[in-house]
Design an enzyme around this catalytic site. Structure first.
Site, PDB file in Angstrom:
ATOM      1  N   LYS A 130      -0.124  -8.323  -6.532  1.00  0.00           N
ATOM      2  CA  LYS A 130       0.636  -9.390  -5.838  1.00  0.00           C
ATOM      3  C   LYS A 130      -0.327 -10.316  -5.131  1.00  0.00           C
ATOM      4  O   LYS A 130      -1.469  -9.969  -4.803  1.00  0.00           O
ATOM      5  CB  LYS A 130       1.643  -8.819  -4.830  1.00  0.00           C
ATOM      6  CG  LYS A 130       1.036  -7.990  -3.674  1.00  0.00           C
ATOM      7  CD  LYS A 130       0.587  -8.777  -2.464  1.00  0.00           C
ATOM      8  CE  LYS A 130      -0.054  -7.892  -1.400  1.00  0.00           C
ATOM      9  NZ  LYS A 130      -0.908  -8.562  -0.454  1.00  0.00           N
ATOM     10  N   ASP A 178       4.012  -2.612   1.349  1.00  0.00           N
ATOM     11  CA  ASP A 178       4.017  -3.438   0.136  1.00  0.00           C
ATOM     12  C   ASP A 178       4.560  -2.698  -1.084  1.00  0.00           C
ATOM     13  O   ASP A 178       4.713  -3.306  -2.148  1.00  0.00           O
ATOM     14  CB  ASP A 178       2.582  -3.896  -0.196  1.00  0.00           C
ATOM     15  CG  ASP A 178       2.049  -4.920   0.793  1.00  0.00           C
ATOM     16  OD1 ASP A 178       2.850  -5.451   1.592  1.00  0.00           O
ATOM     17  OD2 ASP A 178       0.835  -5.176   0.760  1.00  0.00           O
TER      18      ASP A 178
HETATM   19  O1  C5P Z   1       2.304  -0.139   5.437  1.00  0.00           O
HETATM   20  P1  C5P Z   1       0.854  -0.005   5.077  1.00  0.00           P
HETATM   21  O2  C5P Z   1       0.435   1.435   5.026  1.00  0.00           O
HETATM   22  O3  C5P Z   1       0.463  -0.769   3.881  1.00  0.00           O
HETATM   23  O4  C5P Z   1       0.068  -0.654   6.294  1.00  0.00           O
HETATM   24  C1  C5P Z   1      -1.312  -0.471   6.453  1.00  0.00           C
HETATM   25  C2  C5P Z   1      -1.706  -0.930   7.841  1.00  0.00           C
HETATM   26  O5  C5P Z   1      -1.578  -2.348   7.933  1.00  0.00           O
HETATM   27  C3  C5P Z   1      -0.857  -0.385   8.965  1.00  0.00           C
HETATM   28  O6  C5P Z   1      -1.333   0.850   9.407  1.00  0.00           O
HETATM   29  C4  C5P Z   1      -1.014  -1.461  10.023  1.00  0.00           C
HETATM   30  O7  C5P Z   1      -2.241  -1.313  10.691  1.00  0.00           O
HETATM   31  C5  C5P Z   1      -1.111  -2.733   9.201  1.00  0.00           C
HETATM   32  N1  C5P Z   1       0.185  -3.409   9.057  1.00  0.00           N
HETATM   33  C6  C5P Z   1       0.731  -4.066  10.154  1.00  0.00           C
HETATM   34  N2  C5P Z   1       1.927  -4.721  10.043  1.00  0.00           N
HETATM   35  C7  C5P Z   1       2.575  -4.736   8.852  1.00  0.00           C
HETATM   36  C8  C5P Z   1       2.051  -4.099   7.712  1.00  0.00           C
HETATM   37  C9  C5P Z   1       0.836  -3.431   7.854  1.00  0.00           C
HETATM   38  O8  C5P Z   1       0.145  -4.066  11.239  1.00  0.00           O
HETATM   39  N3  C5P Z   1       3.738  -5.383   8.767  1.00  0.00           N
END
Ligand code: C5P
Length: 322
Positions: free
Chosen positions: A12, A139
């Protein structure tokens, strides 16, 4: 008897990544316009004695083989929901840049989930699969559905968006990845440094850009390019300044793409991959050739959007024994 299932999952790019303030649980509210692009990982699952991950591809050595891999977690979560032992070999043929801001890890999670679901014939509903995806990461639901969508919440609450044509992109991969939490942390730090504050009480709620959604609906690359450059820091991606702050050489990559004739240049998601919008296929090829020769990136690849989400591409059946 099914012997193996192969699923293809797209990368993406975020046409818009509007980042709101940090919530008490650490995540940020987003208005995230996802476009699936035609660079793919292929995930093949085969029954095995135990859960095992194997990886092939140019960046295979950077992909974890343990339970931190989202593909392994997807198999474990789905198995736990259905009282199954996750005895499966998950093979990842990796083409999406690793830790590159193109949701490669999320793609592998969504792909393994769909493949295991088909292998085990769980009968899980689409809603159940999307819930598991949301548990795996912000994602991952989009990697399952693909196309073009608006992601709200932390990115996992999806609404499909209309798109009126094909967009032509170039993706310049960097040497080494960037950690997503580190880039969000740097975004917070830059906001605090500016004195603006970084919590949900300080930052206005993120909203999708009407001009950007109109450009997508019209399939108008020139209008989309204008919208990609229209954010507060000269980019529709609020993480761009943070990614460039952590990796200053990205500014050279972005400049090289603009000088090569890209309509717009931006960091993809949390980076370090940079995305360049071109007018058409020939324009994309020209930008890719110039970027590859510029010495400012590791590889430059062309791809189009939108692309389909995770899709079963092969089912191999064992011949019944006589
Ligand atoms: O959800 P995911 O595991 O992909 O997120 C990885 C990191 O990215 C989270 O631990 C956080 O630090 C950051 N993040 C965030 N806000 C979001 C998505 C991700 O702060 N909406």
């Amino acid at each position: 008897m099914i012997d193996s299932i192969a699923v293809r999952v797209p990368a993406k790019v975020n046409a818009q990544l509007a980042v709101g303030g940090r919530r008490p649980h650490g995540f940020h509210d987003l208005a995230n316009v996802f476009l699936a692009v035609g660079l793919y990982d292929e995930i093949t699952v085969t029954p095995a004695d135990e859960l095992r991950i194997t990886v092939e591809g140019p960046d295979a050595d950077q992909v974890p083989r343990d339970r931190t891999n989202l593909a392994a977690r997807a198999a474990e979560l789905l198995a736990a929901c259905h009282g199954i032992e996750p005895k499966v070999r998950i093979h990842i043929a990796k083409d999406i840049p690793v830790a590159g801001g193109m949701a490669g890890g999320s793609a592998d999670g969504a792909g393994a989930l769909l493949a295991c679901d088909a292998l085990w014939n769980t009968g899980a509903s689409r809603e159940e699969l999307l819930d598991i995806c949301a548990e795996l990461g912000s994602d991952v639901p989009f990697s399952l559905v693909g196309g073009v969508a608006l992601g709200r919440g932390r990115g996992e609450l999806l609404t499909p968006l209309a798109v009126g044509g094909t967009f032509h992109w170039v993706f310049a991969a960097a040497d080494g990845g960037l950690s997503t939490p580190a880039v969000y942390g740097e975004c917070d730090r830059l906001r605090a440094e500016r004195g603006a504050g970084d919590t949900i009480d300080d930052v206005p709620a993120p909203e999708p850009s009407a001009a950007l959604l109109d450009a997508l609906r019209a399939g108008d690359a020139t209008a989309l390019a204008a919208a990609l450059a229209a954010g507060p820091d000269g980019s529709s991606n609020d993480l761009q300044a943070a990614a460039v702050s952590l990796r200053p050489s990205l500014a050279d990559t972005l400049r090289a793409g603009t000088e090569a004739g890209a309509l717009a240049s931006l960091v993809s998601g949390s980076g370090p991959t940079c995305a360049f919008l071109a007018k058409d296929a020939a324009g994309a090829q020209q930008v890719a050739t110039a970027l590859a020769a510029s010495g400012t990136c590791r590889t430059a690849r062309v791809a189009t959007s939108p692309a389909d989400g995770a899709t079963v591409v092969r089912e191999d059946r064992r011949a019944p024994s006589a």
